[in-house]
Structures are given as structure tokens and as C-alpha cells.
Enzyme design. Structure first.
Site, PDB file in Angstrom:
ATOM      1  N   ARG A  87       0.844  -1.184   0.000  1.00  0.00           N
ATOM      2  CA  ARG A  87       0.000   0.000   0.000  1.00  0.00           C
ATOM      3  C   ARG A  87       0.884   1.240   0.000  1.00  0.00           C
ATOM      4  O   ARG A  87       1.999   1.225   0.536  1.00  0.00           O
ATOM      5  CB  ARG A  87      -0.958   0.021   1.197  1.00  0.00           C
ATOM      6  CG  ARG A  87      -0.285  -0.062   2.548  1.00  0.00           C
ATOM      7  CD  ARG A  87      -1.304  -0.184   3.680  1.00  0.00           C
ATOM      8  NE  ARG A  87      -2.195   0.949   3.725  1.00  0.00           N
ATOM      9  CZ  ARG A  87      -1.921   2.085   4.382  1.00  0.00           C
ATOM     10  NH1 ARG A  87      -0.781   2.214   5.017  1.00  0.00           N
ATOM     11  NH2 ARG A  87      -2.803   3.067   4.398  1.00  0.00           N
ATOM     12  N   ASP A 105       9.634   0.303  13.737  1.00  0.00           N
ATOM     13  CA  ASP A 105       9.747   1.703  14.100  1.00  0.00           C
ATOM     14  C   ASP A 105      10.040   1.783  15.597  1.00  0.00           C
ATOM     15  O   ASP A 105       9.957   0.789  16.324  1.00  0.00           O
ATOM     16  CB  ASP A 105       8.450   2.450  13.777  1.00  0.00           C
ATOM     17  CG  ASP A 105       8.319   2.745  12.289  1.00  0.00           C
ATOM     18  OD1 ASP A 105       9.351   2.964  11.637  1.00  0.00           O
ATOM     19  OD2 ASP A 105       7.180   2.749  11.787  1.00  0.00           O
ATOM     20  N   ARG A 133      -3.282  10.855  -0.609  1.00  0.00           N
ATOM     21  CA  ARG A 133      -4.208  11.739   0.090  1.00  0.00           C
ATOM     22  C   ARG A 133      -4.752  12.779  -0.875  1.00  0.00           C
ATOM     23  O   ARG A 133      -3.983  13.487  -1.537  1.00  0.00           O
ATOM     24  CB  ARG A 133      -3.498  12.455   1.244  1.00  0.00           C
ATOM     25  CG  ARG A 133      -2.968  11.506   2.303  1.00  0.00           C
ATOM     26  CD  ARG A 133      -2.233  12.291   3.363  1.00  0.00           C
ATOM     27  NE  ARG A 133      -1.638  11.414   4.368  1.00  0.00           N
ATOM     28  CZ  ARG A 133      -0.705  11.802   5.224  1.00  0.00           C
ATOM     29  NH1 ARG A 133      -0.270  13.055   5.194  1.00  0.00           N
ATOM     30  NH2 ARG A 133      -0.204  10.962   6.109  1.00  0.00           N
ATOM     31  N   ARG A 183      20.558  -4.686   4.358  1.00  0.00           N
ATOM     32  CA  ARG A 183      20.986  -3.456   3.720  1.00  0.00           C
ATOM     33  C   ARG A 183      21.525  -2.554   4.815  1.00  0.00           C
ATOM     34  O   ARG A 183      21.073  -2.611   5.965  1.00  0.00           O
ATOM     35  CB  ARG A 183      19.825  -2.764   3.006  1.00  0.00           C
ATOM     36  CG  ARG A 183      19.312  -3.518   1.815  1.00  0.00           C
ATOM     37  CD  ARG A 183      20.300  -3.604   0.685  1.00  0.00           C
ATOM     38  NE  ARG A 183      20.516  -2.304   0.048  1.00  0.00           N
ATOM     39  CZ  ARG A 183      21.391  -2.095  -0.918  1.00  0.00           C
ATOM     40  NH1 ARG A 183      22.178  -3.087  -1.341  1.00  0.00           N
ATOM     41  NH2 ARG A 183      21.529  -0.892  -1.470  1.00  0.00           N
ATOM     42  N   ARG A 213      19.236  10.449   0.191  1.00  0.00           N
ATOM     43  CA  ARG A 213      18.639  11.643   0.776  1.00  0.00           C
ATOM     44  C   ARG A 213      19.705  12.486   1.456  1.00  0.00           C
ATOM     45  O   ARG A 213      20.811  12.003   1.735  1.00  0.00           O
ATOM     46  CB  ARG A 213      17.534  11.287   1.771  1.00  0.00           C
ATOM     47  CG  ARG A 213      17.949  10.396   2.930  1.00  0.00           C
ATOM     48  CD  ARG A 213      16.740  10.060   3.796  1.00  0.00           C
ATOM     49  NE  ARG A 213      17.092   9.195   4.918  1.00  0.00           N
ATOM     50  CZ  ARG A 213      16.257   8.840   5.886  1.00  0.00           C
ATOM     51  NH1 ARG A 213      15.010   9.285   5.869  1.00  0.00           N
ATOM     52  NH2 ARG A 213      16.643   8.055   6.873  1.00  0.00           N
ATOM     53  N   GLU A 231      23.132  10.478   2.658  1.00  0.00           N
ATOM     54  CA  GLU A 231      22.925   9.079   3.039  1.00  0.00           C
ATOM     55  C   GLU A 231      23.022   8.186   1.801  1.00  0.00           C
ATOM     56  O   GLU A 231      22.377   8.441   0.788  1.00  0.00           O
ATOM     57  CB  GLU A 231      21.554   8.925   3.698  1.00  0.00           C
ATOM     58  CG  GLU A 231      21.251   7.535   4.202  1.00  0.00           C
ATOM     59  CD  GLU A 231      19.949   7.478   4.978  1.00  0.00           C
ATOM     60  OE1 GLU A 231      19.180   6.526   4.766  1.00  0.00           O
ATOM     61  OE2 GLU A 231      19.697   8.400   5.791  1.00  0.00           O
ATOM     62  N   TYR A 258      12.003  -5.457  10.731  1.00  0.00           N
ATOM     63  CA  TYR A 258      12.085  -4.002  10.820  1.00  0.00           C
ATOM     64  C   TYR A 258      11.026  -3.480  11.790  1.00  0.00           C
ATOM     65  O   TYR A 258       9.865  -3.871  11.725  1.00  0.00           O
ATOM     66  CB  TYR A 258      11.889  -3.349   9.451  1.00  0.00           C
ATOM     67  CG  TYR A 258      11.942  -1.844   9.555  1.00  0.00           C
ATOM     68  CD1 TYR A 258      13.163  -1.194   9.681  1.00  0.00           C
ATOM     69  CD2 TYR A 258      10.781  -1.093   9.579  1.00  0.00           C
ATOM     70  CE1 TYR A 258      13.226   0.184   9.826  1.00  0.00           C
ATOM     71  CE2 TYR A 258      10.832   0.285   9.710  1.00  0.00           C
ATOM     72  CZ  TYR A 258      12.058   0.913   9.835  1.00  0.00           C
ATOM     73  OH  TYR A 258      12.104   2.266   9.983  1.00  0.00           O
TER      74      TYR A 258
END
Length: 381
Positions: A178, A361, A182, A255, A286, A311, A359
């Protein structure tokens, strides 16, 4: 045994676990092989700016109990994550919203933007059917079905291929099942109710969590494993899962990222904390300008210089810091074998992205530890 818990690793999982155990009167020792505490949220003070040494970390959650907990350790500011994409010199707001669509197509109404996306999605679906497929077979096909060719080619393809070191046609579709779209003018990247950065940097959060707890840096668990296994009733292990088992089923892939950090003789280099470079030709993914995490408005100009980090994403090799698990069939199979061993382990708790090869957060890590200790109620997720 001198301690109830030996905690291997002082990142958010280890530090939060140590705090919870310490609150319950348990004897804890936290060791870390790095020369500092805090794992990847560690900040360096350069030019009076708290530099996120291991990349941008923005705390966000919808769990009020988690938000209240971290703010009880250190007050968080009102930083709102609003990254910008740079594609060959043209700037686009992220996440994909009406600002993005106006910049890309010149449309000003949600219905106009929706029509553009739907037409391109329909074209992608026709191509998929013509190829005899009923489901997207790779990341490229998945992205085209979600947002169409224009957004995919300018804002997804180059960035993703740099990030993963693989062509989008060789990456699994589930990586982007997904994508947020918006139909409003809203550059707030997260949907969570709360987000921010600790005032004074993440070191204050880690130091608060570990206050009153014995810690040792420059200390490698594996350099004297028999000794460390003898000092505590229970080991809380947050390091690489395959290393704990001496790589018996093979090495897991990651990675990793590296940074070129420099001090610039200007108070404001790019006007935003994070700008992604989404074309394939720019070698970095970035640029982070760290002062914008904690300095807003005129405060930016009160510090005469700034610090930026370019980065770069690359394949992990021994000696590098592992960042992101590689979710493919080979690694998933190997990781599951290690997880099966870990589930049978006595006297060892495995936690965090490296020890679980998953992973996370930041907020979910803290939530898991607090829930395990009964400090907050489970959310049901």
C-alpha cells in the site's frame, strides 16, 4: 550471579527493558560494543546541533500510553515529518497528496488528481492482464497498480532501486502493498496522532531510561561470551540473531547505510530536515539537515552554521552496521530456523530488529517492552 539481567545492546529495546526491570528492583547490567549508548538513535553534538549519527529518527505513535511514557522521561517537541522529494532538480511534497499532484500535473482539484491516477492505474492493469498475470509479480507492477506510471517513475523507482540495490522488477510486490495517497493538501508524512523529537536530542531519552543502571560501552558480548553468560540469570539479547548461533544456518543479509556528514558555513542549507533524491543518477538517497529537527522559524538562523548528512544505501558486509533485513525467500527461511532455536532457548530473551530479524519503528519497540512488563495495556495489534 551478580545480575538478574545482562542486557546486550543499549538501543531502544535494551534501554526500555532495563528501565522496566530496574523499576521492579531487578539488578541490570547493560553492555554495548559501540563506544556510546543508544544504538542507532545516538546523537552527536556538532556546532550546537544534535546530529542523528545513524540517520533520521522521528518518533511517532498513536498509542497515548507510549507517548506519555517517553514524555515522562524527556519532553518531546512538536516536529512534524514533512519530507520533500527532489527528482532531477524539481521538488515534490511527500507523502503523495494534493501538493504533489499539483506539482506533477498542475491539477488543483481532488477529482482531477483522482482521474489522472485512476487512468494510469487502469493502464497498468491492462498491461498486467496482457502478460497473463492476475496479481502483481514484483514491486514495479505493484506500484503501477497503486499510483500509476508518473508517480512511480519520478518518485518511487530510482529511490527504491538505490535503497535496495536491486531493480524494482526483482523486488517482491509485498514491500509496498500500500502507498498513502491523500486527496488533501497535507504534507504530514505520518497518520499517527503523536510525533516529535526529544528536546535536547535522543541521548536524553536513553540517559533517562538508563539512569541508575550500570552500563559498559566498548564491550563486545562475543569477545568473552562464557564470562558474560555467567554473570546474570537471564540474558536480554538485541544483537544479530544469526551471530548468536554462530551462523550455523548461514549469514542473514541486510541493507546498510553510510553517511557523509559535513559542516556548512550557512545557517540554512535546504530548508527542510529531509530531502529524498528519487532519480537514479544521484548516488545518495537523501540529504538530512539535522538542525531542522529541533530548530524552527527564526531559531534556525540563531545558529550560524549547519550540519548535513548525505545518506548512501549499500549491501551489508562484515564490519558494517546492519540496518534493514532483506525480506526474500532465502533470508526468511534462514531467519525462521534461527527463530525456532530462539523459541526453545532457556534464560535468553531476544528482542529488537536485529534479534528478531524484523524491521521496527521506534514506538512499537517501546510498546512491546512496556506491554511485556504489564506497564501498559496491550493494544490488540
Amino acid at each position: 550471579m551478580k545480575y538478574d539481567y545482562l542486557i546486550v545492546g543499549s538501543g531502544l529495546y535494551g534501554a526500555t527493558f532495563a528501565w522496566c526491570a530496574h523499576q521492579r528492583g531487578k539488578r541490570c547490567l547493560v553492555i554495548d560494543k559501540r563506544p556510546h549508548l543508544g544504538g542507532n538513535v545516538y546523537c552527536e553534538d556538532i556546532e550546537g546541533i544534535h546530529v542523528h549519527r545513524y540517520g533520521a529518527h522521528i518518533f511517532h505513535t498513536s498509542n497515548k500510553a507510549v507517548w506519555d511514557f517517553v514524555n515522562s522521561i524527556v519532553e518531546f517537541n512538536r516536529y512534524t515529518n514533512s519530507p520533500v522529494a527532489n527528482y532531477k532538480g524539481k521538488l515534490y511534497n511527500l507523502p503523495f497528496n494534493m501538493n504533489t499532484f499539483t506539482q506533477m500535473w498542475g491539477v488543483v482539484k481532488p477529482d482531477e488528481a483522482r482521474a489522472m491516477i485512476e487512468r494510469q492505474r487502469a493502464e497498468a492493469l491492462e498491461r498486467l492482464k496482457a502478460a497473463g498475470a492476475t496479481e502483481p509479480r514484483n514491486l514495479e507492477e505493484q506500484a503501477l497498480l497503486l499510483v500509476g506510471r508518473d508517480i512511480y517513475e519520478r518518485l518511487i523507482k530510482g529511490y527504491t532501486e538505490k535503497q535496495w540495490g536491486r531493480r524494482c522488477t526483482d523486488l517482491p510486490a509485498f514491500i509496498i502493498r500500500r502507498l498513502p495517497v491523500r486527496m488533501v493538501f497535507d504534507n504530514n508524512y505520518f497518520n499517527d496522532r503523536y510525533q516529535g523529537i526529544p528536546i535536547g536530542g535522543y541521548n536524553r531519552l536513553i540517559n533517562g531510561l538508563l539512569e541508575g543502571i550500570e552500563t559498559r560501552t566498548d564491550t563486545d558480548f562475543f569477545a568473552d561470551r562464557p564470562h558474560w553468560e555467567s554473570v546474570a540469570e537471564t540474558i536480554v539479547y538485541t544483537g544479530p540473531l544469526d551471530e548468536f548461533y554462530d551462523f550455523r544456518f548461514g549469514h542473514l543479509d541486510y541493507r546498510t547505510v553510510s553517511f557523509e556528514t559535513e559542516i556548512l558555513d550557512t545557517p540554512n542549507y535546504q530548508g527542510n530536515a529531509v530531502i529524498n533524491y528519487t532519480d537514479a543518477e544521484t548516488p545518495w538517497t537523501r540529504i538530512i539537515e539535522h538542525k531542522h529537527f529541533e530548530m524552527f522559524g527564526d531559531a534556525v538562523y540563531q545558529v550560524p552554521r549547519t550540519v548535513v548528512s548525505r545518506e548512501y544505501s549499500t549491501e551489508w558486509q562484515a564490519g558494517m552496521e546492519p540496518y534493514y533485513p532483506v525480506n526474500d525467500k532465502r533470508n526468511d527461511s534462514i531467519a525462521q530456523q534461527y527463530r525456532d532455536l530462539a523459541a526453545q532457548e532457556k534464560g535468553v530473551i531476544f528482542g529488537g530488529r536485529l534479534a528478531e530479524y524484523k524491521y521496527y519503528d521506534m514506538a512499537p519497540i517501546i510498546e512491546r517492552v512496556l506491554t511485556a512488563f504489564g506497564a501498559i495495556a496491550p493494544t490488540g495489534r
